[in-house]
Design a protein around this motif. Structure first.
Motif, PDB file in Angstrom:
ATOM      1  N   THR A  40      -9.686 -11.020 -42.048  1.00  0.00           N
ATOM      2  CA  THR A  40      -9.533 -11.025 -43.506  1.00  0.00           C
ATOM      3  C   THR A  40     -10.774 -10.489 -44.221  1.00  0.00           C
ATOM      4  O   THR A  40     -10.717 -10.206 -45.420  1.00  0.00           O
ATOM      5  CB  THR A  40      -9.230 -12.441 -44.004  1.00  0.00           C
TER       6      THR A  40
ATOM      7  N   THR B  58     -10.140  -2.162 -45.731  1.00  0.00           N
ATOM      8  CA  THR B  58      -8.830  -1.553 -45.491  1.00  0.00           C
ATOM      9  C   THR B  58      -8.911  -0.544 -44.354  1.00  0.00           C
ATOM     10  O   THR B  58      -8.018  -0.488 -43.476  1.00  0.00           O
ATOM     11  CB  THR B  58      -8.325  -0.861 -46.770  1.00  0.00           C
ATOM     12  N   GLU B  59      -9.975   0.232 -44.331  1.00  0.00           N
ATOM     13  CA  GLU B  59     -10.132   1.247 -43.290  1.00  0.00           C
ATOM     14  C   GLU B  59     -10.337   0.585 -41.923  1.00  0.00           C
ATOM     15  O   GLU B  59      -9.796   1.047 -40.902  1.00  0.00           O
ATOM     16  CB  GLU B  59     -11.310   2.158 -43.611  1.00  0.00           C
TER      17      GLU B  59
ATOM     18  N   LEU C  49      -9.324  -2.402 -41.001  1.00  0.00           N
ATOM     19  CA  LEU C  49      -8.056  -3.010 -40.581  1.00  0.00           C
ATOM     20  C   LEU C  49      -7.119  -1.946 -40.004  1.00  0.00           C
ATOM     21  O   LEU C  49      -6.449  -2.180 -38.987  1.00  0.00           O
ATOM     22  CB  LEU C  49      -7.386  -3.717 -41.763  1.00  0.00           C
ATOM     23  N   ALA C  50      -7.065  -0.789 -40.651  1.00  0.00           N
ATOM     24  CA  ALA C  50      -6.185   0.284 -40.177  1.00  0.00           C
ATOM     25  C   ALA C  50      -6.601   0.739 -38.781  1.00  0.00           C
ATOM     26  O   ALA C  50      -5.749   0.985 -37.905  1.00  0.00           O
ATOM     27  CB  ALA C  50      -6.204   1.446 -41.158  1.00  0.00           C
TER      28      ALA C  50
ATOM     29  N   LEU D 177      -5.657  -1.945 -36.310  1.00  0.00           N
ATOM     30  CA  LEU D 177      -4.213  -1.941 -36.105  1.00  0.00           C
ATOM     31  C   LEU D 177      -3.821  -0.841 -35.120  1.00  0.00           C
ATOM     32  O   LEU D 177      -2.988  -1.066 -34.223  1.00  0.00           O
ATOM     33  CB  LEU D 177      -3.492  -1.729 -37.432  1.00  0.00           C
TER      34      LEU D 177
ATOM     35  N   LEU E 243      -2.217  -8.253 -37.755  1.00  0.00           N
ATOM     36  CA  LEU E 243      -2.636  -6.993 -38.391  1.00  0.00           C
ATOM     37  C   LEU E 243      -1.485  -6.346 -39.154  1.00  0.00           C
ATOM     38  O   LEU E 243      -1.676  -5.757 -40.230  1.00  0.00           O
ATOM     39  CB  LEU E 243      -3.193  -6.037 -37.337  1.00  0.00           C
ATOM     40  N   GLU E 244      -0.279  -6.435 -38.577  1.00  0.00           N
ATOM     41  CA  GLU E 244       0.889  -5.911 -39.302  1.00  0.00           C
ATOM     42  C   GLU E 244       1.038  -6.593 -40.659  1.00  0.00           C
ATOM     43  O   GLU E 244       1.309  -5.937 -41.683  1.00  0.00           O
ATOM     44  CB  GLU E 244       2.153  -6.127 -38.476  1.00  0.00           C
TER      45      GLU E 244
ATOM     46  N   LEU F   1      -1.362  -8.263 -42.376  1.00  0.00           N
ATOM     47  CA  LEU F   1      -2.521  -8.047 -43.239  1.00  0.00           C
ATOM     48  C   LEU F   1      -2.567  -6.648 -43.825  1.00  0.00           C
ATOM     49  O   LEU F   1      -3.214  -6.414 -44.855  1.00  0.00           O
ATOM     50  CB  LEU F   1      -3.807  -8.329 -42.452  1.00  0.00           C
ATOM     51  N   THR F   2      -1.890  -5.709 -43.178  1.00  0.00           N
ATOM     52  CA  THR F   2      -1.899  -4.325 -43.678  1.00  0.00           C
ATOM     53  C   THR F   2      -0.596  -3.941 -44.368  1.00  0.00           C
ATOM     54  O   THR F   2      -0.442  -2.785 -44.806  1.00  0.00           O
ATOM     55  CB  THR F   2      -2.150  -3.341 -42.505  1.00  0.00           C
TER      56      THR F   2
END
Length: 429
Positions: free
Chosen positions: A11, A15-16, A18-19, A22, A424-425, A427-428
């Motif tokens: 958390t 964003t980058e 996390l991507a 993922l 991750l799915e 959260l993104t």
């Protein structure tokens, strides 16, 4: 809960980041699927190596008579062999005169008790429970799915309370029983509970036995399925439920159950019930209409195999040697991938048959689906809740005893991948 080298919680990632994570998780998952696994962690069954420990039973009994000279092949002995009652009494910390030894399944004895409470009521019931407008049971959660499906089958409503590390949430239980006479009973797995591994403390047990209840015939069904199933050399002792109930002035409140199902042969062990004199007589009176006696040959077989309660304890240390490494493998697999990510917690039990995994809210069903598609069968999400309904969709029961150690290592590494991917799915999204 476990801990490992600190890692940044998901958390807190950008964003980058996390991507990118993922994409890595998806790559790992694709590799997992390509392996074509076929592994099963759905039920808490003994492995074949555990069953092998009891193969000496196949050459027993060597006699056809118990120590009093009674032929065990014949009718009679509704309450079981005295020698077997003594073994269970020692293991459970009760008096042999409080014990009834039956067939191979304690679940059958539980079903009998609940059914007969509905049909006839308890000794202290104003009427059969089936004549009440509503019958409710308190169910600590997460809990044992077969307790819940039994109640659902019999039309009994279930109300839940949290299962804490020291047993059911006493304050929540007291609030439910204090002014509602329709709350007639409660389930507890007091030692190494299914699936949390919690142990009901003597203090919590004492409060449960002493608390005032609106129903005069309130019953606590004390399923001590894992009383001797230790995973370490520290052997936790179960609370003295019958003694505490008697001391509190409610001797009929608790009915205890246990069996050798995960001690010898799961399909042909020996089960028992322990209760107050009045409850015991009530049970035997009902049982007398359905049976002329249990399988005393099998009971004698177990008596000869163990000798006494210390023989059972020594046997269980052999079980511990086989399954403790599997539980350690679960901890290693989950910790190495998930520790510090802030998306999962899990129990590290010192006894019993399960590891309790809690994942990111709303992702348990997805984790189970991902695992299935990768060839890893898990217990359905929500199974540890009445009607299979986990309101947070976060709880998964892991059962590592049945597969081989190598398969546990492989399966749990895969489960950890699925837990991270599902988180991750979400959260993104």
């Amino acid at each position: 809960m476990t801990s490992s080298t600190p890692t940044t919680p998901l958390t807190e990632l950008s964003t980058e980041e996390l991507a990118a994570r993922l994409q890595t998780a998806r790559t790992d998952y694709a590799a997992l699927v390509e392996r074509g696994l076929k592994l099963d962690l759905t039920r808490g069954k003994p492995g074949s190596d555990q069953l092998d420990l009891s193969d000496g039973l196949l050459q027993l009994p060597t006699s056809t008579k118990d120590r009093a000279g009674v032929d065990v092949r014949n009718y009679g002995g509704l309450d079981g062999l005295p020698e077997m009652r003594e073994i269970f009494a020692d293991l459970l910390g009760v008096d042999p005169g409080q014990v009834v030894v039956g067939g191979n399944s304690s679940l059958t004895m539980m079903y009998q008790v609940v059914t007969w409470l509905l049909l006839a009521g308890a000794p202290d019931s104003p009427r059969p429970w089936s004549q009440e407008p509503v019958v409710k049971f308190i169910c600590p959660v997460p809990g044992y799915d077969r307790h819940f499906t039994m109640l659902a089958e019999l039309g009994i409503e279930m109300v839940t309370v949290p299962m804490n590390e020291d047993g059911p949430d006493v304050a929540a239980v007291k609030a439910l029983v204090s002014d509602d006479p329709s709350v007639k009973g409660m389930w507890i797995v007091p030692t190494y509970a299914n699936p949390t591994g919690s142990v009901c403390s003597a203090e919590v047990a004492a409060e449960l036995m002493a608390m005032p209840t609106a129903a005069p015939d309130f019953r606590i069904l004390w399923d001590n399925a894992y009383a001797v199933h230790h995973l370490t050399d520290v052997e936790t002792k179960s609370a003295d439920a019958l003694g505490l109930a008697a001391a509190s002035g409610h001797p009929n409140r608790v009915i205890m159950f246990a069996s050798t199902s995960k001690i010898t042969y799961a399909g042909s062990g020996v089960a028992c019930l322990a209760a107050s004199a009045e409850n015991r007589a009530w049970y035997l009176a009902r049982l007398g209409f359905a049976s002329i006696g249990p399988d005393k040959v099998n009971q004698l077989r177990h008596v000869e195999f163990f000798g006494d309660a210390d023989g059972v304890r020594a046997h269980m240390r052999k079980h511990r040697d086989l399954i403790a490494p599997k539980f350690a493998a679960v901890q290693e697999a989950l910790g190495s991938r998930l520790a510090g990510l802030g998306i999962a917690t899990w129990s590290d039990p010192v006894g019993g048959y399960f590891v309790d995994l809690n994942v990111l809210d709303g992702t348990a069903s997805r984790v189970v689906q991902l695992a299935k598609e990768a060839g890893i069968a898990l217990t359905p999400a929500g199974s540890a809740f009445p009607h299979g309904n986990d309101p947070d969709d976060r709880n998964i029961r892991l059962a590592p005893t049945f597969p081989s150690l190598d398969d546990v290592v492989t399966a749990m590494a895969g489960v950890a991948v699925c837990v991270e991917l599902a988180a991750l799915e979400q959260l993104t999204a």
